[in-house]
Design an enzyme around this catalytic site. Structure first.
Site, PDB file in Angstrom:
ATOM      1  N   SER A  92     -46.682 -26.533  38.906  1.00  0.00           N
ATOM      2  CA  SER A  92     -47.563 -25.567  38.472  1.00  0.00           C
ATOM      3  C   SER A  92     -47.369 -24.951  36.765  1.00  0.00           C
ATOM      4  O   SER A  92     -46.052 -24.562  36.681  1.00  0.00           O
ATOM      5  CB  SER A  92     -47.714 -24.445  39.459  1.00  0.00           C
ATOM      6  OG  SER A  92     -48.756 -23.585  38.785  1.00  0.00           O
ATOM      7  N   LYS A 118     -55.918 -24.447  49.145  1.00  0.00           N
ATOM      8  CA  LYS A 118     -57.292 -23.874  48.381  1.00  0.00           C
ATOM      9  C   LYS A 118     -58.526 -23.701  49.513  1.00  0.00           C
ATOM     10  O   LYS A 118     -59.335 -22.979  49.370  1.00  0.00           O
ATOM     11  CB  LYS A 118     -57.922 -24.938  47.356  1.00  0.00           C
ATOM     12  CG  LYS A 118     -56.972 -24.364  46.070  1.00  0.00           C
ATOM     13  CD  LYS A 118     -57.702 -25.533  44.886  1.00  0.00           C
ATOM     14  CE  LYS A 118     -57.115 -25.018  43.807  1.00  0.00           C
ATOM     15  NZ  LYS A 118     -57.882 -25.618  42.359  1.00  0.00           N
ATOM     16  N   ASP A 166     -62.506 -21.653  38.599  1.00  0.00           N
ATOM     17  CA  ASP A 166     -62.600 -22.929  37.919  1.00  0.00           C
ATOM     18  C   ASP A 166     -63.797 -23.148  36.978  1.00  0.00           C
ATOM     19  O   ASP A 166     -63.677 -23.633  35.979  1.00  0.00           O
ATOM     20  CB  ASP A 166     -62.274 -23.942  39.029  1.00  0.00           C
ATOM     21  CG  ASP A 166     -60.886 -24.183  39.225  1.00  0.00           C
ATOM     22  OD1 ASP A 166     -59.975 -23.898  38.721  1.00  0.00           O
ATOM     23  OD2 ASP A 166     -60.828 -24.628  40.481  1.00  0.00           O
ATOM     24  N   GLY A 225     -65.433 -35.184  42.871  1.00  0.00           N
ATOM     25  CA  GLY A 225     -64.325 -34.539  44.032  1.00  0.00           C
ATOM     26  C   GLY A 225     -64.264 -32.995  43.574  1.00  0.00           C
ATOM     27  O   GLY A 225     -65.481 -32.630  43.260  1.00  0.00           O
ATOM     28  N   GLY A 226     -63.317 -32.344  44.028  1.00  0.00           N
ATOM     29  CA  GLY A 226     -63.311 -30.579  43.989  1.00  0.00           C
ATOM     30  C   GLY A 226     -63.408 -30.349  42.622  1.00  0.00           C
ATOM     31  O   GLY A 226     -64.290 -29.377  42.368  1.00  0.00           O
TER      32      GLY A 226
HETATM   33  P1  ATR Z   1     -60.175 -33.285  41.834  1.00  0.00           P
HETATM   34  O1  ATR Z   1     -59.823 -32.031  42.880  1.00  0.00           O
HETATM   35  O2  ATR Z   1     -59.158 -32.964  40.621  1.00  0.00           O
HETATM   36  O3  ATR Z   1     -61.580 -33.360  41.857  1.00  0.00           O
HETATM   37  P2  ATR Z   1     -60.168 -35.293  43.852  1.00  0.00           P
HETATM   38  O4  ATR Z   1     -61.275 -34.337  44.725  1.00  0.00           O
HETATM   39  O5  ATR Z   1     -59.436 -36.191  44.512  1.00  0.00           O
HETATM   40  O6  ATR Z   1     -59.669 -34.446  42.684  1.00  0.00           O
HETATM   41  O7  ATR Z   1     -61.428 -36.413  43.200  1.00  0.00           O
HETATM   42  C1  ATR Z   1     -61.039 -37.223  42.323  1.00  0.00           C
HETATM   43  C2  ATR Z   1     -62.035 -37.856  41.487  1.00  0.00           C
HETATM   44  O8  ATR Z   1     -61.647 -39.038  40.864  1.00  0.00           O
HETATM   45  C3  ATR Z   1     -63.166 -38.522  42.483  1.00  0.00           C
HETATM   46  O9  ATR Z   1     -64.405 -38.443  41.855  1.00  0.00           O
HETATM   47  C4  ATR Z   1     -62.677 -39.822  42.706  1.00  0.00           C
HETATM   48  O10 ATR Z   1     -63.506 -40.755  43.139  1.00  0.00           O
HETATM   49  P3  ATR Z   1     -63.794 -41.097  44.605  1.00  0.00           P
HETATM   50  O11 ATR Z   1     -64.581 -40.031  44.994  1.00  0.00           O
HETATM   51  O12 ATR Z   1     -64.616 -42.693  44.762  1.00  0.00           O
HETATM   52  O13 ATR Z   1     -62.376 -41.381  45.085  1.00  0.00           O
HETATM   53  C5  ATR Z   1     -62.430 -40.246  41.086  1.00  0.00           C
HETATM   54  N1  ATR Z   1     -61.502 -41.564  41.054  1.00  0.00           N
HETATM   55  C6  ATR Z   1     -60.086 -41.547  41.321  1.00  0.00           C
HETATM   56  N2  ATR Z   1     -59.639 -42.610  41.345  1.00  0.00           N
HETATM   57  C7  ATR Z   1     -60.966 -43.622  40.802  1.00  0.00           C
HETATM   58  C8  ATR Z   1     -60.970 -44.789  40.311  1.00  0.00           C
HETATM   59  N3  ATR Z   1     -60.020 -45.806  40.314  1.00  0.00           N
HETATM   60  N4  ATR Z   1     -62.182 -45.459  39.959  1.00  0.00           N
HETATM   61  C9  ATR Z   1     -63.400 -44.365  39.934  1.00  0.00           C
HETATM   62  N5  ATR Z   1     -63.332 -42.988  40.088  1.00  0.00           N
HETATM   63  C10 ATR Z   1     -61.858 -42.746  40.660  1.00  0.00           C
END
Ligand code: ATR
Length: 269
Positions: free
Chosen positions: A13, A64, A100, A127-128
């Site tokens: 962190s 979280k 955020d 994602g988040g």
């Molecule tokens: P965060 O909290 O940082 O948003 P997360 O919730 O794990 O992390 O989200 C990761 C994002 O990166 C998601 O949109 C994920 O797509 P998926 O929902 O399809 O998993 C995207 N992501 C990660 N690896 C990927 C890849 N190889 N190609 C396309 N999208 C990817």
């Protein structure tokens, strides 16, 4: 001031560096610690922090979402974003918030004046982080959000934040929509150190469109380098991390701290 960041693992962190910098800068007598808490100990450990007189704490992975049920109150932003990243303790009661969206919006505003109500955005990822950014953009009255994700079902869920303004497109067709937007935002982990790169052809993007990435390691992702080379304005991802910390520091000390280049350098070290 007595505060910290809770998570598991916690050693990576950056929050202690940020908050210590501001404590020093404002000559505040206080401490900000990394506090490792395993998921199964969350409630007990938090009660300990309350009893030890903590003013509050930041929350990171994996707490979280689980922290919701321990908070006495949770604000609208945290509810909509579905995660709490900051807890303020007052009279032994826990108030959960999420900063955020603030961090994302302020990072962009600190780089250039912008009226989001006149902007259309293309967001990569659902994602988040994407949820927080969409919430922030909607709060700012953004005109339209075009959202795409490898897993379309996750984008469909986020559409519920505002079905009128959010349009979903397939991941494979994202380049066809670049000519419609003023903002291009990468919220995926693609481009991060040790991850796959984000491959995207920016040919259709207006040279005035602002490009931003939430990835900050490396600071200049290939997306940002590509955008900069063709003359687009860019905003790097580190600012979101720095700006999201400001309201927490303010809640605990009464001082809204500033993000400076000096702080950015220290955090990137
Ligand atoms: P965060 O909290 O940082 O948003 P997360 O919730 O794990 O992390 O989200 C990761 C994002 O990166 C998601 O949109 C994920 O797509 P998926 O929902 O399809 O998993 C995207 N992501 C990660 N690896 C990927 C890849 N190889 N190609 C396309 N999208 C990817």
């Amino acid at each position: 001031m007595k505060a910290g960041v809770i998570g598991y693992p916690i050693q990576h962190s950056k929050s202690p560096v940020i908050h210590q910098y501001w404590l020093d800068k404002h000559k505040i007598n206080g401490s900000y610690q990394s506090i490792e808490i395993k998921p199964e100990n969350l409630e007990v450990k938090i009660r300990e922090l309350v009893n030890q007189g903590y003013n509050g704490f930041n929350v990171t992975i994996p707490h979280k979402e689980n922290i919701f049920k321990i908070c006495d109150e949770v604000n609208e932003a945290a509810k909509k974003i579905g995660a709490v990243n900051t807890v303020v303790i007052k009279d032994k009661k826990l108030f959960g918030t999420n900063t955020d969206a603030f961090g994302f919006i302020q990072n962009i505003k600190s780089c250039q004046p912008i009226d989001f109500s006149k902007k259309k955005a293309l967001i990569l990822g659902a994602g988040g982080a994407s949820r927080a950014i969409i919430f922030g953009l909607l709060e700012e009255g953004v005109q339209e959000i075009i959202l795409t994700n490898r897993t379309i079902e996750k984008a469909e869920k986020l559409k519920q934040l505002n079905p009128q303004k959010i349009k979903i497109i397939n991941w494979e067709e994202k380049e066809n929509f670049l000519n419609q937007v003023d903002l291009l935002i990468n919220t995926t982990s693609l481009g991060m150190k040790d991850q796959n790169p984000l491959t995207i052809n920016l040919e259709n993007l207006s040279s005035k469109a602002l490009v931003t990435d939430i990835v900050y390691n490396p600071l200049m992702t290939s997306l940002l380098t590509q955008a900069k080379d063709r003359g687009n304005p860019i905003v790097t991802g580190i600012g979101m991390l720095l700006h999201q910390a400001r309201p927490a520091f303010e809640a605990w000390t009464g001082i809204m701290p500033e993000v400076t280049k000096d702080l950015e350098q220290k955090v990137l070290l």
